[in-house]
Design a protein around this motif. Sequence first.
Motif, PDB file in Angstrom:
ATOM      1  N   PRO A 469      73.463  60.955  -3.798  1.00 56.47           N
ATOM      2  CA  PRO A 469      74.002  59.670  -3.324  1.00 56.47           C
ATOM      3  C   PRO A 469      74.220  59.635  -1.819  1.00 56.47           C
ATOM      4  N   GLU A 470      74.737  60.763  -1.247  1.00 59.54           N
ATOM      5  CA  GLU A 470      74.992  60.755   0.197  1.00 59.54           C
ATOM      6  C   GLU A 470      73.697  60.668   0.998  1.00 59.54           C
ATOM      7  N   GLU A 471      72.592  61.213   0.423  1.00 60.90           N
ATOM      8  CA  GLU A 471      71.297  61.106   1.096  1.00 60.90           C
ATOM      9  C   GLU A 471      70.786  59.670   1.062  1.00 60.90           C
ATOM     10  N   ILE A 472      71.014  58.987  -0.056  1.00 60.14           N
ATOM     11  CA  ILE A 472      70.605  57.583  -0.167  1.00 60.14           C
ATOM     12  C   ILE A 472      71.348  56.742   0.864  1.00 60.14           C
ATOM     13  N   ILE A 473      72.657  56.993   0.973  1.00 60.47           N
ATOM     14  CA  ILE A 473      73.473  56.262   1.950  1.00 60.47           C
ATOM     15  C   ILE A 473      72.975  56.536   3.362  1.00 60.47           C
ATOM     16  N   ALA A 474      72.712  57.822   3.662  1.00 65.68           N
ATOM     17  CA  ALA A 474      72.233  58.183   5.003  1.00 65.68           C
ATOM     18  C   ALA A 474      70.900  57.522   5.307  1.00 65.68           C
ATOM     19  N   SER A 475      70.025  57.464   4.296  1.00 59.52           N
ATOM     20  CA  SER A 475      68.716  56.834   4.473  1.00 59.52           C
ATOM     21  C   SER A 475      68.859  55.340   4.744  1.00 59.52           C
ATOM     22  N   LEU A 476      69.739  54.701   3.999  1.00 56.26           N
ATOM     23  CA  LEU A 476      69.957  53.270   4.208  1.00 56.26           C
ATOM     24  C   LEU A 476      70.543  53.008   5.596  1.00 56.26           C
ATOM     25  N   GLU A 477      71.464  53.871   6.031  1.00 62.24           N
ATOM     26  CA  GLU A 477      72.051  53.718   7.364  1.00 62.24           C
ATOM     27  C   GLU A 477      70.995  53.882   8.445  1.00 62.24           C
ATOM     28  N   GLU A 478      70.089  54.858   8.243  1.00 62.36           N
ATOM     29  CA  GLU A 478      69.025  55.086   9.213  1.00 62.36           C
ATOM     30  C   GLU A 478      68.075  53.891   9.254  1.00 62.36           C
ATOM     31  N   LYS A 479      67.732  53.350   8.096  1.00 63.08           N
ATOM     32  CA  LYS A 479      66.852  52.173   8.059  1.00 63.08           C
ATOM     33  C   LYS A 479      67.512  50.980   8.731  1.00 63.08           C
ATOM     34  N   GLU A 480      68.813  50.819   8.491  1.00 61.71           N
ATOM     35  CA  GLU A 480      69.543  49.716   9.120  1.00 61.71           C
ATOM     36  C   GLU A 480      69.538  49.875  10.641  1.00 61.71           C
ATOM     37  N   ARG A 481      69.702  51.143  11.093  1.00 58.84           N
ATOM     38  CA  ARG A 481      69.679  51.391  12.545  1.00 58.84           C
ATOM     39  C   ARG A 481      68.312  51.053  13.137  1.00 58.84           C
ATOM     40  N   ARG A 482      67.243  51.433  12.411  1.00 58.30           N
ATOM     41  CA  ARG A 482      65.896  51.161  12.911  1.00 58.30           C
ATOM     42  C   ARG A 482      65.617  49.651  12.947  1.00 58.30           C
ATOM     43  N   ILE A 483      66.093  48.959  11.921  1.00 62.63           N
ATOM     44  CA  ILE A 483      65.924  47.499  11.910  1.00 62.63           C
ATOM     45  C   ILE A 483      66.627  46.879  13.103  1.00 62.63           C
ATOM     46  N   SER A 484      67.834  47.366  13.409  1.00 57.35           N
ATOM     47  CA  SER A 484      68.586  46.866  14.563  1.00 57.35           C
ATOM     48  C   SER A 484      67.825  47.128  15.864  1.00 57.35           C
ATOM     49  N   GLU A 485      67.209  48.320  15.944  1.00 54.46           N
ATOM     50  CA  GLU A 485      66.416  48.645  17.134  1.00 54.46           C
ATOM     51  C   GLU A 485      65.234  47.696  17.280  1.00 54.46           C
ATOM     52  N   LEU A 486      64.539  47.455  16.183  1.00 55.99           N
ATOM     53  CA  LEU A 486      63.376  46.556  16.228  1.00 55.99           C
ATOM     54  C   LEU A 486      63.786  45.136  16.615  1.00 55.99           C
ATOM     55  N   LEU A 487      64.900  44.672  16.062  1.00 56.02           N
ATOM     56  CA  LEU A 487      65.395  43.337  16.412  1.00 56.02           C
ATOM     57  C   LEU A 487      65.751  43.264  17.895  1.00 56.02           C
ATOM     58  N   ALA A 488      66.365  44.353  18.397  1.00 58.33           N
ATOM     59  CA  ALA A 488      66.722  44.381  19.818  1.00 58.33           C
ATOM     60  C   ALA A 488      65.472  44.343  20.692  1.00 58.33           C
ATOM     61  N   GLU A 489      64.427  45.067  20.256  1.00 59.90           N
ATOM     62  CA  GLU A 489      63.170  45.069  21.013  1.00 59.90           C
ATOM     63  C   GLU A 489      62.544  43.670  21.014  1.00 59.90           C
ATOM     64  N   ILE A 490      62.576  43.014  19.856  1.00 59.30           N
ATOM     65  CA  ILE A 490      61.995  41.667  19.754  1.00 59.30           C
ATOM     66  C   ILE A 490      62.762  40.692  20.637  1.00 59.30           C
ATOM     67  N   ARG A 491      64.100  40.787  20.611  1.00 59.28           N
ATOM     68  CA  ARG A 491      64.916  39.919  21.455  1.00 59.28           C
ATOM     69  C   ARG A 491      64.604  40.153  22.922  1.00 59.28           C
ATOM     70  N   SER A 492      64.405  41.438  23.266  1.00 64.71           N
ATOM     71  CA  SER A 492      64.100  41.779  24.658  1.00 64.71           C
ATOM     72  C   SER A 492      62.791  41.147  25.100  1.00 64.71           C
ATOM     73  N   VAL A 493      61.788  41.213  24.205  1.00 60.66           N
ATOM     74  CA  VAL A 493      60.471  40.623  24.501  1.00 60.66           C
ATOM     75  C   VAL A 493      60.589  39.111  24.665  1.00 60.66           C
ATOM     76  N   LEU A 494      61.442  38.502  23.825  1.00 61.07           N
ATOM     77  CA  LEU A 494      61.633  37.049  23.870  1.00 61.07           C
ATOM     78  C   LEU A 494      62.567  36.604  24.975  1.00 61.07           C
ATOM     79  N   GLY A 495      63.178  37.597  25.652  1.00 62.30           N
ATOM     80  CA  GLY A 495      64.075  37.264  26.764  1.00 62.30           C
ATOM     81  C   GLY A 495      65.458  36.878  26.345  1.00 62.30           C
ATOM     82  N   GLU A 496      65.804  37.130  25.093  1.00 57.93           N
ATOM     83  CA  GLU A 496      67.127  36.815  24.610  1.00 57.93           C
ATOM     84  C   GLU A 496      68.085  37.934  24.968  1.00 57.93           C
ATOM     85  N   LYS A 497      69.352  37.612  25.093  1.00 55.19           N
ATOM     86  CA  LYS A 497      70.371  38.618  25.335  1.00 55.19           C
ATOM     87  C   LYS A 497      70.672  39.328  24.015  1.00 55.19           C
ATOM     88  N   PRO A 498      70.873  40.696  24.073  1.00 57.36           N
ATOM     89  CA  PRO A 498      71.164  41.412  22.839  1.00 57.36           C
ATOM     90  C   PRO A 498      72.536  41.035  22.319  1.00 57.36           C
TER      91      PRO A 498
END
Length: 498
Positions: A469-498
């Motif tokens: 279970p703790e590995e599943i939680i860690a994996s979900l947290e890592e995926k959530e972090r990566r999604i946040s990174e991708l969204l931040a990159e997209i916002r940066s490309v679009l010129g939006e403030k993070p």
Amino acid sequence: MDRQALANKIEHIYEIMRAEGLSILDYVEQLSWMLFLKVLSDREEERKLEAELRGEKYRPIIKNEYLFHNWPKRFDVDSLKKVKNSKEFYEFIANELWPYLSSLGGSDELNKIGEIFSSISLKIRDPHNLLEIFQNIEEISIDEEDSHIMSQLYEETLMLMGREGGAAGEYYTPRPIVRFMVKVVDPKIGETVFDPFCGSAGFLVEAYKHMYKKVKTAEDLRTLEKSFYGQELKPPAYLIANMNTLLHGVNAKLVKTDTFSEDIHNPSRLYDVILTNPPFGGKVTKANRDNLPVKTSKTELAALQYVMKKVKPGGRVGIVLPDGVLSNVTKPYVKVRKELLEKNNVFAIVSLPQGVFANISPKGGTGPKASLLFFERGKPTREIWYYELLPPNGKNYTRANPIKDEDLSDALNKFEAWRKYLETGDEEWKGKALSENSWVVSIDEIKERDYDLSARNPNRKQVIEYPAPEEIIASLEEKERRISELLAEIRSVLGEKP
């Protein structure tokens, strides 16, 4: 004094510090300078004896009356246990010893001692508590056998600091990983060794031990004294790095600075060997992003660019990186990896399992999923040797089951065969480097993956595994972090403030 007795002694000291309202970071800082004075005094006694055996007069680094073993004399006793006036003892430490130590200078060693004691403060406020702590420290015998035990306990204390720092992406590197990386990079006498994110200076200390074994002449020793360099931004870690190197006899040139403040378009000094574990998930300041060839706010991607520019042509790098740096599909990551492969020979990547950093992970997590990347500057990558490290006996690494040196022995043996292949071109050595856990990938295959460097073991049997279970939680947290990174990159490309 055996390990358990020593552990109990230090735990008692921590209980006293806890009663003073200090934090874990304070424990490390305060214990560090106290142990430093004890070990410095012990070493002065050894040096004095050696000088007498040579028929020479010895002058101590600091005044004789300020050496730890001479403190009882000023109170007309032969042991701190017999000191009765805790207030007088406190005044000696705070109003006499401390000003003296913080004013020292005139040589590299004295300058370092002066800098240490002028940059920290005495945080124990109760005179009785301070005396009791030093009475306990006086009982710690640090002979040749105990020094290894003390080192282990000291490192465990540093891991506590790492757990607090880990929340900001600063993970302490387990010593088996450090020693493995040093052996792979194999720094030699005459080469400079640099850690731009040195933390407690573990890489520099282990590199020194590795190189010291190769010393054959007095000239080798003099060369070794000028070989080690480090940088650290945070004052507590910088302080501990200075003490750690001094206690291990490493004459390291350490600088307190923000490594990313250097413009690496035109880097200053270059180094033969770089060994480092940069901060994960941190942010590069907006002002410092212009110093990078590929602008990024991510400390791990900035760190990879930094070491690529700071190593000499022909020099070697060993760096710990979160797996996202090897596989992130956004443009900055792909661009950096492409340059890495075109201008450097990435000769090895070791994939670490989840849990290697569990010993120091904040909030009881399993720590980041990371890999060890090794490269030589100056020639393009043709093929990469991979190794997938798996915990022995099918058990996951946890705080209760940390990684050990022997867990990396097969990886090291297979790498040594790979090193022989790189040196000789003999296909027989290449065959010995391959196994169920190790394989080779050509640069053409890497290009087809759009420069994805993540480990994909072709030899692993496809079985259904049910993670904890703790590995599943860690994996979900890592995926959530990566999604946040991708969204931040997209916002940066679009010129939006993070």
